[in-house]
Design an enzyme around this catalytic site. Structure first.
Site, short mmCIF file in Angstrom:
data_model
loop_
_atom_site.label_atom_id
_atom_site.label_comp_id
_atom_site.label_asym_id
_atom_site.label_seq_id
_atom_site.Cartn_x
_atom_site.Cartn_y
_atom_site.Cartn_z
CB SER A 1 -0.88 0.02 1.26
OG SER A 1 -1.52 1.28 1.42
CE1 TYR B 1 -3.99 -2.12 4.70
CE2 TYR B 1 -3.19 0.12 4.31
CZ TYR B 1 -3.68 -1.08 3.84
OH TYR B 1 -3.88 -1.26 2.48
#
Length: 257
Positions: free
Chosen positions: A147, A162
Site C-alpha cells: 500500500s 496497517y
C-alpha cells in the site's frame, strides 16, 4: 511480432480474490491468457468470481477456499494446484485487512490480527509457493500487494497497524527478492493508493474525500477500476525478468509530494 505481456498457459494464484482489487487483478491476468486460482475465505464469492472468469476470458479457473493465516490450508492449496496444473508461475499476494483507530486506542489483538493477515499471511503463501513450485522450476513472479501507506504515514485515517504491516510487506519483498533472485524468481510489490471498490465506494465518492483528494493527490482523484491492471501485468510478464525487489506506487502521485 512479440507480445511482451502474453501469459497464455501460465498459472496464477491470486489471494483475497473474492472481490475488489483481487478480482480486478485476476481479470487483468486472465485477459492475457493466464489460468487463475482465486483463493479467499468465502467459497460462495469465489465460485461467482470463477464463473465470471471462465465466461469472459475462457481460461481455466480453480477456486479454492483458504485462510492465509492457516499454514496447513496454504500448503494444501499449493499441493492441489501442483496436482492439477504442475506449475505455479505467478503469485499475487493480495489478501489483507485494515484496522482504523487512533494509535493510542489500538488493542494488542487488532495489531496482531493485522500482522497475521497482511504480513505473516503474505509470507506463508510466498514460502509455500516458492518451496514447492517456483524454486524447483527456477522461475516465478511474486507480486505482493502492499500500500502507499507502507511507504508513508497519513493524516486522514489513523491506521498504525496497517502502516506497519504494509511497510513490512515492502521490505519483506526486498528480502525475498534478494534471496530468490538467483533462482529465476522475481519478487516485487505494488503500493496502491485510494482505489474504487464496492467497499470503498461510499467513502471515495463523498464530498469530504473529493476535497481531500484535491489537496493530497496530484491527480486530484481516486484510482478507477482497471488502473492497477497494467502494473500487475508488467510485473507478471516473463519479459520483466530483470525487475526485482521494487515497490511500485500506483497512487496518482500521493507519495511524490
Amino acid at each position: 511480432m512479440k507480445n511482451y505481456f502474453d501469459l497464455t498457459g501460465n498459472v496464477a494464484i491470486v489471494t483475497g480474490c473474492s472481490g475488489g482489487l483481487g478480482v480486478q487483478m485476476a481479470k487483468a491476468l486472465a485477459n492475457q491468457g493466464c489460468n487463475i486460482v482465486p483463493i479467499a475465505r468465502r467459497m460462495e464469492k469465489l465460485n461467482e468470481v470463477a464463473e465470471e472468469l471462465r465466461r469472459d476470458f475462457g481460461v481455466e479457473v480453480m477456486p479454492i477456499r483458504c485462510d492465509v493465516t492457516d499454514t496447513k490450508m496454504v500448503e494444501d492449496v499449493v499441493k492441489q494446484v501442483m496436482d492439477r496444473f504442475g506449475r505455479i508461475d505467478i503469485l499475487v499476494n493480495n489478501a489483507g485487512t485494515g484496522a482504523v483507530a487512533p494509535a493510542e486506542d489500538i488493542t494488542d489483538e487488532q495489531f496482531e490480527h493485522e500482522f497475521q493477515i497482511d504480513l505473516f499471511g503474505t509470507f506463508k503463501v510466498a514460502r509455500a509457493v516458492a518451496k514447492h513450485a517456483m524454486l524447483p522450476a527456477k522461475y516465478g513472479r511474486i507480486i505482493n500487494i502492499a500500500s502507499m501507506y507502507g511507504l508513508v504515514g497519513n493524516k486522514i485515517a489513523p491506521a498504525s497497524p496497517y502502516h506497519a504491516a504494509k511497510g513490512g510487506v515492502v521490505n519483506l519483498t526486498r528480502a525475498l527478492a534478494a534471496e530468490w533472485g538467483k533462482s529465476g524468481i522475481t519478487v516485487n510489490s505494488i503500493c496502491p493508493g485510494y482505489f474504487w471498490t464496492p467497499l470503498t465506494k461510499d467513502t471515495l465518492e463523498s464530498e469530504w474525500f473529493k476535497e481531500y483528494a484535491k489537496s493530497a493527490i496530484p491527480m486530484e482523484r481516486y484510482g478507477k477500476e482497471g488502473e492497477l491492471d497494467s502494473a500487475v501485468i508488467f510485473l507478471a510478464s516473463p519479459c520483466s525478468s530483470y525487475v526485482n525487489g521494487i515497490a511500485v506506487p500506483v497512487d496518482g502521485g500521493y507519495t511524490c509530494v
